[in-house]
Design an enzyme around this catalytic site. Structure first.
Site, PDB file in Angstrom:
ATOM      1  N   ASP A  88       0.563  -1.478  -0.083  1.00 41.34           N
ATOM      2  CA  ASP A  88      -0.110  -0.125   0.203  1.00 41.34           C
ATOM      3  C   ASP A  88       1.135   0.993   0.127  1.00 41.34           C
ATOM      4  O   ASP A  88       0.057   2.152  -0.376  1.00 41.34           O
ATOM      5  CB  ASP A  88      -0.554  -0.130   1.442  1.00 41.34           C
ATOM      6  CG  ASP A  88      -0.158  -0.304   2.419  1.00 41.34           C
ATOM      7  OD1 ASP A  88       0.426  -1.301   2.289  1.00 41.34           O
ATOM      8  OD2 ASP A  88      -0.327   0.577   3.776  1.00 41.34           O
ATOM      9  N   ASP A 126       5.013   8.206   0.891  1.00 39.48           N
ATOM     10  CA  ASP A 126       5.509   7.648   2.737  1.00 39.48           C
ATOM     11  C   ASP A 126       6.425   7.399   3.152  1.00 39.48           C
ATOM     12  O   ASP A 126       7.457   6.732   2.973  1.00 39.48           O
ATOM     13  CB  ASP A 126       4.292   6.130   2.569  1.00 39.48           C
ATOM     14  CG  ASP A 126       3.098   6.581   3.115  1.00 39.48           C
ATOM     15  OD1 ASP A 126       3.514   6.512   4.620  1.00 39.48           O
ATOM     16  OD2 ASP A 126       2.148   6.208   3.353  1.00 39.48           O
TER      17      ASP A 126
HETATM   18  P1  AMP Z   1       0.917   3.459   6.541  1.00 38.86           P
HETATM   19  O1  AMP Z   1       2.341   2.778   7.720  1.00 38.86           O
HETATM   20  O2  AMP Z   1       0.916   5.070   7.237  1.00 38.86           O
HETATM   21  O3  AMP Z   1       1.604   3.806   5.775  1.00 38.86           O
HETATM   22  O4  AMP Z   1      -0.196   3.416   7.453  1.00 38.86           O
HETATM   23  C1  AMP Z   1      -0.785   2.392   7.115  1.00 38.86           C
HETATM   24  C2  AMP Z   1      -2.652   2.103   7.234  1.00 38.86           C
HETATM   25  O5  AMP Z   1      -2.534   3.214   8.562  1.00 38.86           O
HETATM   26  C3  AMP Z   1      -2.548   3.437   6.495  1.00 38.86           C
HETATM   27  O6  AMP Z   1      -4.376   2.773   6.203  1.00 38.86           O
HETATM   28  C4  AMP Z   1      -3.212   4.939   7.333  1.00 38.86           C
HETATM   29  O7  AMP Z   1      -4.073   5.458   6.538  1.00 38.86           O
HETATM   30  C5  AMP Z   1      -3.460   4.026   7.997  1.00 38.86           C
HETATM   31  N1  AMP Z   1      -3.443   5.241   9.818  1.00 38.86           N
HETATM   32  C6  AMP Z   1      -1.989   5.321  10.503  1.00 38.86           C
HETATM   33  N2  AMP Z   1      -2.297   6.533  10.973  1.00 38.86           N
HETATM   34  C7  AMP Z   1      -3.701   6.515  11.183  1.00 38.86           C
HETATM   35  C8  AMP Z   1      -4.250   7.575  12.400  1.00 38.86           C
HETATM   36  N3  AMP Z   1      -3.589   8.252  13.491  1.00 38.86           N
HETATM   37  N4  AMP Z   1      -5.176   7.531  11.579  1.00 38.86           N
HETATM   38  C9  AMP Z   1      -5.940   6.704  11.161  1.00 38.86           C
HETATM   39  N5  AMP Z   1      -5.283   5.816  10.095  1.00 38.86           N
HETATM   40  C10 AMP Z   1      -4.442   5.820  10.022  1.00 38.86           C
HETATM   41 MG    MG Z   2       0.909   3.917   4.161  1.00 35.64          MG
END
Ligand code: AMP
Ligand code: MG
Length: 491
Positions: free
Chosen positions: A254, A264
């Site tokens: 993702d 990211d």
């Molecule tokens: P990432 O590791 O940043 O790629 O995030 C993985 C998933 O977690 C993605 O779907 C993000 O949108 C979700 N996510 C990360 N941080 C938050 C947050 N503080 N609140 C809601 N969703 C989050």
């Molecule tokens: Mg992400």
């Protein structure tokens, strides 16, 4: 609900025209007292936005999500993803809201997305918010990647929300405005593949072809051509990362774009001492996303994309699988060619020599054995005198021998030593976002509200190839007491 609107540019929203099951429409939840911290005026201009005519207070409302720009169609998109190898059938923009697409001055469509703008249907247990530290980190590193010439999402603005977010303690909340060629990810395809929703996979593939791979439209199999196009861009992207010691840190499917941009910037960091096993992310316990594993992981991720596209590639499944597998196998030669070309440029070679691969391999082995700083090693080789390099590697005997072979190889080139040194300085940065400086700049901003160290570092990283007297501390790796071994996810 936010109703007020302000015009900053003309939106042309293609993603919002896709079927409803691709996203949820929603407006960001307002924040209490937004304050504009950073605005990337050069990027705003490139995007054709009229932010220069709007007072900072009004911009703070736009870039926090309190006020929608005229023409925006805010939505959170849904996707799935393999996280550390495990399939999660539904993720999505958990704390990001796409405002829409604007056409830049070069005629390319660019996404404007708010990150940290509040909960969405995909927030799971998260609060949908972002803390100031991670916002500044993404701002700084994505802009540094851009200055290094590496395809990446960009940072348009950062706003303090005036609200606190709860992490290990309370932290100032912030919203970042991200600009991307698009936000379609490998995981976007996986989401529909897991549901065997062929119509959606087709619609998404058509959308990505139109936006990023128009030449694929006329291929015998457009979806195979799409897959091949993504493989080529990603192979070249990862080779670029490897050239500067970038460790992404969380290469889940993702977090891999179809456009070929880096996206990211949670736990990412730049390697100092050369070591393929380098890992910074606190959550990467087994080193799945270590520096040296990035090409293999990229290929693994692309195989997940290939699986999703198989039903579109050919009606005969066996034939489709064969074609998709061949495309995936091509990742390795494309990557290696890009890697070798990049290394040759780093070493100042215009011509190709049979022994180059071995000579490069011997250098890297020695850098690893001696724990030498990756960035400085190449930069010191760019000097016209060899003493700087030998001083860096502390007169290591094997490296002194290697240097003689290197000089003999250079002597066979047609370019003059001066031209070679100049060309090398254009590809080997002197300033990269070294972790200890990044952490210090973020700490000053978050703990003391002092943005000066951040702004200084940001300005230095905008010209990574031009050495400036007085900035030696920014070129050097961390001393023993300053080293940062771990980075944390940007949540
Ligand atoms: P990432 O590791 O940043 O790629 O995030 C993985 C998933 O977690 C993605 O779907 C993000 O949108 C979700 N996510 C990360 N941080 C938050 C947050 N503080 N609140 C809601 N969703 C989050
Ligand atoms: Mg992400």
């Amino acid at each position: 609900m936010t109703q007020a609107k302000l015009s900053i540019g003309t939106f042309e929203n293609g993603f919002a025209r896709l079927p409803d099951r691709f996203f949820s429409r929603l407006v960001p939840e307002p924040v209490s007292s937004p304050r504009l911290l950073l605005l990337n005026a050069v990027l705003a201009e490139e995007l054709g936005l009229s932010t220069g005519n709007v007072p900072p207070d009004a911009l703070a409302h736009v870039f926090s999500g309190n006020v929608m720009p005229e023409g925006a169609e805010p939505l959170a998109s849904v996707y799935a993803g393999h996280q550390f190898g495990n399939f999660v059938p539904q993720l999505g923009d958990g704390r990001a809201i796409l405002l829409g697409e604007v056409r830049d001055l070069k005629g390319r469509l660019r996404d404007l997305q708010l990150k940290g703008s509040g909960p969405t249907p995909y927030s799971r247990r998260g609060d949908g918010r972002a803390a100031l530290g991670p916002v500044l980190r993404e701002y700084l590193i994505s802009e540094a990647m851009h200055a290094l010439g590496i395809p990446t999402t960009r940072a348009l603005a950062a706003v303090l929300t005036g609200d606190q977010v709860l992490r290990e303690g309370y932290r100032p909340g912030a919203v970042m405005t991200r600009v991307a060629a698009s936000h379609v990810r490998v995981g976007s395809f996986e989401y529909f593949a897991a549901r065997e929703d062929l119509a959606a996979i087709k619609a998404l593939a058509d959308y990505v072809i139109d936006r990023h791979y128009p030449e694929a439209r006329d291929a015998a199999s457009p979806s195979l051509a799409l897959l091949q196009g993504v493989i080529e861009r990603q192979a070249k992207l990862i080779a670029r990362w490897m050239m500067v010691g970038f460790v992404h840190g969380v290469m889940n499917t993702d977090n891999m774009t179809l456009s070929g941009e880096t996206i990211d910037f949670g736990p990412c960091a730049f390697m100092d001492a050369y070591d393929p096993r380098t890992v910074f992310s606190s959550i990467d316990q087994f080193g799945r996303y270590a520096y040296g594993r990035q090409p293999g992981i990229a290929q693994w991720n692309l195989a997940r994309l290939a699986e999703a596209l198989v039903p579109l590639i050919d009606r005969d499944e066996a034939k489709a699988v064969e074609l998709a597998s061949a495309a995936i196998s091509d990742f390795a030669p494309i990557y290696h060619e890009a890697w070798l070309a990049g290394m040759r440029a780093k070493l100042g070679w215009v011509e190709e020599d049979e022994g180059d691969r071995a000579l490069i391999g011997d250098l890297l082995d020695s850098l690893e054995r001696t724990g030498t700083d990756f960035t400085l090693a190449f930069r010191r080789l760019s000097e016209t005198h060899a003493e700087a390099f030998l001083a860096l590697v502390k007169q290591d005997e094997l490296l002194a021998e290697w240097l003689i072979r290197y000089q003999a190889r250079c002597a066979r080139e047609k370019t003059s030593p001066e031209d070679r040194a100049n060309a090398m300085r254009r590809v080997n940065p002197i300033y990269i976002p070294r972790n200890h400086h990044v952490e210090a700049a973020l700490a000053a901003a978050v703990e003391e509200g002092d943005l000066a160290p951040f702004n200084r570092l940001h300005a230095i990283l905008a010209s990574p190839f031009v050495e400036v007297a007085g900035l030696e501390a920014y070129a050097e790796p961390a001393g023993p007491s300053e080293r940062v071994f771990q980075t944390f996810c940007g949540t």
